[in-house]
Scaffold this active site. Structure first.
Site, PDB file in Angstrom:
ATOM      1  N   THR A 160      42.409  -4.384  33.338  1.00 12.44           N
ATOM      2  CA  THR A 160      41.402  -3.347  33.207  1.00 12.44           C
ATOM      3  C   THR A 160      41.649  -2.034  33.611  1.00 12.44           C
ATOM      4  OG1 THR A 160      40.320  -4.199  34.978  1.00 12.44           O
ATOM      5  CG2 THR A 160      39.425  -5.174  33.214  1.00 12.44           C
ATOM      6  N   LYS A 186      45.791  -9.778  37.969  1.00 21.13           N
ATOM      7  CA  LYS A 186      45.241  -8.741  37.690  1.00 21.13           C
ATOM      8  C   LYS A 186      44.052  -8.202  38.683  1.00 21.13           C
ATOM      9  CE  LYS A 186      42.121  -7.193  36.034  1.00 21.13           C
ATOM     10  NZ  LYS A 186      40.584  -6.878  36.546  1.00 21.13           N
ATOM     11  N   THR A 197      37.796  -7.648  39.013  1.00 20.77           N
ATOM     12  CA  THR A 197      37.996  -9.030  39.325  1.00 20.77           C
ATOM     13  C   THR A 197      39.320  -9.175  39.692  1.00 20.77           C
ATOM     14  OG1 THR A 197      36.562  -9.398  37.740  1.00 20.77           O
ATOM     15  CG2 THR A 197      37.884 -11.115  38.116  1.00 20.77           C
ATOM     16  N   GLU A 287      43.146   1.051  44.245  1.00 19.00           N
ATOM     17  CA  GLU A 287      42.540   2.149  43.850  1.00 19.00           C
ATOM     18  C   GLU A 287      42.685   3.270  44.692  1.00 19.00           C
ATOM     19  OE1 GLU A 287      39.060   0.655  40.808  1.00 19.00           O
ATOM     20  OE2 GLU A 287      38.626   0.981  42.724  1.00 19.00           O
ATOM     21  N   ASN A 410      35.620   5.617  41.779  1.00 14.59           N
ATOM     22  CA  ASN A 410      34.488   4.680  41.845  1.00 14.59           C
ATOM     23  C   ASN A 410      33.343   5.601  41.801  1.00 14.59           C
ATOM     24  OD1 ASN A 410      35.497   1.791  42.280  1.00 14.59           O
ATOM     25  ND2 ASN A 410      36.777   3.051  43.989  1.00 14.59           N
ATOM     26  N   SER A 415      29.804   8.189  34.811  1.00 15.10           N
ATOM     27  CA  SER A 415      29.569   9.466  34.072  1.00 15.10           C
ATOM     28  C   SER A 415      30.443   9.742  33.159  1.00 15.10           C
ATOM     29  CB  SER A 415      29.513  10.269  35.286  1.00 15.10           C
ATOM     30  OG  SER A 415      30.579  10.398  36.124  1.00 15.10           O
TER      31      SER A 415
END
Lengths: 415, 415
Positions: A160, A186, A197, A287, A410, A415
Site C-alpha cells: 500500500t 508489507k 497493516t 514512514e 500522516n 486532504s
C-alpha cells in the site's frame, strides 16, 4: 501523499532471488478494489496436505479477515491464500464478515476447494465496505496463471504505502534434506497513512505439523516482528501466516511432529533469520524513516522488563525526534527508562550510543567526546544501549527515527 | 530553537489579574544558571504556619529536587519555595543531591529559616551538574525584595521553552470568609526540547491542614494535570506543590482539619478550576501545537478503563497527525481503541467529531456529511467522543495535535 513516491533511504540496494517453494504457486491480478493501473490481489495456491500456523493483531477491534483466519486456523490446514490491497475490510461490521466469506467462496469455487481452506488478508482503507463482487471472474484467471515463481510479484501486489517490496528466503536442512523457506511482508511499520497493516506470509516445503509450526512462529516472532515498532500504533489487521506444504517429503525430508525434534535446529535458525529480515525491512520502510535504530536494554530484572523499557525508549517521540536531529540526547533515554514503570535505579544507569558510553552511574560520563558522538549520530544506523545494572534481563527493540516527513505523510493523507 | 520565539496560537489573549495571597511574598532574580539577560530563579516566602501538599512524577529516575521535596513533605510544613530554570538537576547523582541541599541551606540562611523548610524545584537541561554556588548572595537580595504581588513575575522566571507564562486564580468562601487561590505552571507538556518539566505551584491563604490539602490535590489532579498529555513522555521532574498559609484565619476563616468538612465545597470547586485552567494552559503551549483536543471516552466498563482508552487515543501519533492535517480520520481512533488492551466491542463503537457522529455500531455512519466534518476540523478546538456501549465508565483526556513544528523543535534542539 507526498512521502510515497520516494523509496526509503534505508531500502535494500538489491533484492534476493526468491526460489520456488515446492507446493506453492502464485498469481496476481487487478481487481480494481481502490487503485487503478496496478495489481491489488494475490492468490497463493497450496498443495494438498499444507499445514498452517498464524499470529494476529492483539487489537480488540480486529478486522473481518483476521476474525476469519482465526476461525479457520484451528484445523491447521490450508489450500489457498488470498490477499488484497486497497481496502482493509476493517470496522465494516457484519457486511465485512460477509465480504470475507464471499471472497473465500469465490476463490474456492475457482480453485475447486472448500471456502474453509482459503485464508484471507486485506490491507488498505478502513471503514469502507469491501465489495467482494469485484473478485467475480478474477480468481478463475489467477488459478489458471498461478506459477511457482510468483512470490516477488505477489509481494508487490500487496503493497500500500510501502516504498519497496519486502521478501526474504533461506535454505535449511531437515534430516539431511534441503528445504526452502520464502516469505514476504508489507507495511510501513504498524502504521501507514491509510491505517495500514503489517502482513507477512511465509512458505516452506518442509513437512512440519501445524502445531509445531505454531510453536516455531510464536517463538520466532518475539525477537523479530514483536521487537519492531515504528510509532507504537497497532493495526487492526496485523497478520502473519506460515504455510508448510510438506512437498519436501517426496525428496525424503522427514515429517516433524514435535517442536522438540532436534532435526528442527537448522530450520528454526533459518526461519528466525527470515522473520528478522522481513521485520527489519518493515522498519526500514517506516514512514519518513531516515535512521534504523536498535535499542538494547540489558541488566534488567528479567527479559520482559527489559523489553518493556526498550519499547518505552523506542516509542518515545522525544527520543525519536532527537535521533532524527542526529542528537545523542541521552537525557531523553533516561526519561523513557523512568516512565516505563519497570524497576530501574537512576544511580546505576549506563547509556551508550554505538560504543561510546555517554552516561555512567547516574551521571554524564565525563570521558565522552561530543565530537565522536556527533559523527556517530550522522550514520544511517544507530545503536543505543542501556545497562540498568540490576539483573540479567536483556532485550532489543528495533525502530526508526521520527521525522517531519512522518507528520507530513500522516497529516496530509485524506486532504 | 525555531519554534520558541513564536507564541503558541492557542495562547490566551489576555492574562488575569493575580491578587496577592495573604502570607506569600515573591521575588525573582538572575543567577545566571544557563540563560543570560533573563530571570531564572524565583523565591516564594511563606508565613509561619504554612502547610503543604504535593504530587510528583512517577518516573523511576526522578530528579534530585523531587527526592528532596518528597523527603520534606512528611512534616507538612513549608516556609519557602525556590525554583530555578536553566538546569533540572536531574540524573546528576550524589552531586545533584548535594546541590539541592546547598541551595536549600543558602535560601534558609538568607531568610532565617531551617533548610528543611525550603522546597525546591528545578527545570532545564538534564545531566549537567547544577552549580549551587551561583546562588551565593542571590537569596539575600530576593528576601529583601520579596513582595505580595510577584506571582506573575515568578511564573515568567520559571519558563524554559514555554511561549507564555501560565497563571490562574480563583476566590472561594470557607465558612463565609473569602479566601484566595492563585497558582502558576510551566511546561510545554510533559515534554520540551530540553526534556523539561511540568511544574506547578498553588498558593492559598485558607487555613487547611496538610493532609486535607493532600487529599484535595490527589483528587484534583485526576481530571486536570493527570488528564493532559502532549506526547506521553513523562518528565523526571514533574512537581505540583500546594501551599496554604492559613493567613485568612485572622479574618475569621475556620481551620479545616478534615477532607469531609462540608465547608470545603466551594473551595474544592475553586481549586479544581485553578488546576484545570493551569493544566489546559500547559496543553495550549504544547510544542508545535495548533489544536486543543479533548478526547472523551464513555460507555467503558469503568472509569479507569475509559481513561486508559482515552489516553491511548490522545497519545497515538496517527490520531495526532490526522488532527494536525484537519482530517476526521476516525479509523485511527478505532485503531487506538483497539490497541489500548481494555474491553471494547468493535460492533458497539460509536465515534463523534464535535457533534457529528461519524461511526456507529462498528460501521461508518452512513448519514455523516464529509463537508460539515471538514469545516469542524478546521477549528482550533476539536472534541472527539467515543462511546464503547459497554458500561458507565467515562473519562476525558486533553491533548494537542502533532505537527512538523514539534519534530523541528525537538530534533533541532542541541544542534
Amino acid at each position: 501523499m507526498s512521502g510515497q513516491s520516494k523509496v526509503s533511504p534505508l531500502a535494500p540496494t538489491s533484492f534476493p532471488e526468491i526460489p520456488p517453494v515446492d507446493g506453492v504457486r502464485f498469481a496476481t491480478g487487478a481487481a480494481g478494489i481502490r487503485y487503478k493501473g496496478r495489481t491489488d490481489v494475490m492468490l497463493a495456491l497450496l498443495d494438498k496436505g499444507t499445514e498452517v500456523a498464524g499470529v494476529f493483531t492483539k487489537s480488540k477491534c480486529a478486522s473481518a479477515p483476521v476474525d476469519w483466519c482465526r476461525a479457520q486456523l484451528g484445523r491447521g490446514k490450508a489450500r489457498a491464500l488470498v490477499v488484497n490491497s486497497g481496502n482493509a475490510n476493517a470496522f465494516t461490521g457484519k457486511t465485512g464478515a460477509k465480504a470475507v466469506k464471499r471472497t473465500a467462496e469465490l476463490a474456492a469455487a475457482a480453485a475447486g476447494l472448500r471456502a474453509n481452506d482459503v485464508f484471507i488478508a486485506s490491507t488498505g482503507v478502513i471503514g469502507e465496505p469491501l465489495d467482494a463482487e469485484k473478485f467475480v471472474g478474477v480468481f478463475e484467471t489467477l488459478v489458471s496463471e498461478a506459477a511457482p515463481n510468483g512470490l516477488f510479484g505477489a509481494a508487490k501486489a500487496i503493497m500500500t504505502t510501502d516504498t519497496f517490496p519486502k521478501v526474504a528466503t533461506a535454505r535449511a536442512s531437515i534430516g539431511g534434506v534441503e528445504v526452502t523457506i520464502a516469505g514476504m511482508a508489507k507495511g510501513a511499520g504498524m502504521i501507514a497513512p491509510d491505517m495500514a497493516t503489517m502482513l507477512s506470509f511465509i512458505f516452506t516445503d518442509a513437512p512440519i505439523a501445524a502445531d509445531v509450526l505454531q510453536k516455531l512462529l510464536d517463538k520466532g516472532v518475539e525477537p523479530s516482528f514483536n521487537a519492531v515498532t515504528v510509532d507504537g500504533d497497532t493495526s487492526t489487521s496485523d497478520t502473519l501466516l506460515f504455510f508448510a506444504t510438506g512437498a519436501a517429503a517426496k525428496r525424503g525430508a522427514p515429517r516433524i511432529d514435535k517442536a522438540s525434534d532436534r532435526r528442527l535446529k537448522d530450520f528454526r535458525e533459518a526461519l528466525d533469520n527470515v522473520l528478522r529480515d522481513l521485520a527489519f525491512q518493515v522498519v526500514r520502510d517506516g514512514e519518513g524513516a531516515r535512521k534504523f535504530v536498535s535499542i538494547t536494554v540489558e541488566g534488567a530484572v528479567n527479559r520482559k522488563s527489559a523489553k518493556v523499557i526498550a519499547r518505552s525508549i523506542a516509542n518515545s517521540p522525544l527520543v525519536k525526534t532527537a535521533i532524527a536531529g542526529e542528537d545523542a540526547n541521552w537525557g531523553r533515554v533516561v526519561m523513557a527508562v523512568g516512565k516505563a514503570g519497570e524497576p530501574a535505579e537512576r544511580d546505576q544507569l549506563a547509556i551508550w550510543f554505538g560504543d561510546i558510553r555517554v552516561a555512567h552511574k547516574g551521571l554524564r560520563d565525563p570521558a565522552y567526546d561530543e565530537e565522536k558522538v556527533a559523527a556517530l549520530m550522522r550514520l544511517p544506523e544507530i545503536a543505543v544501549r542501556v545497562d540498568l545494572g540490576l539483573g540479567e534481563g536483556e532485550a532489543t527493540v528495533y525502530t526508526c527515527d521520527l521525522t517531519k516527513e512522518y507528520v507530513e505523510i500522516n497529516g496530509d493523507y485524506r486532504s
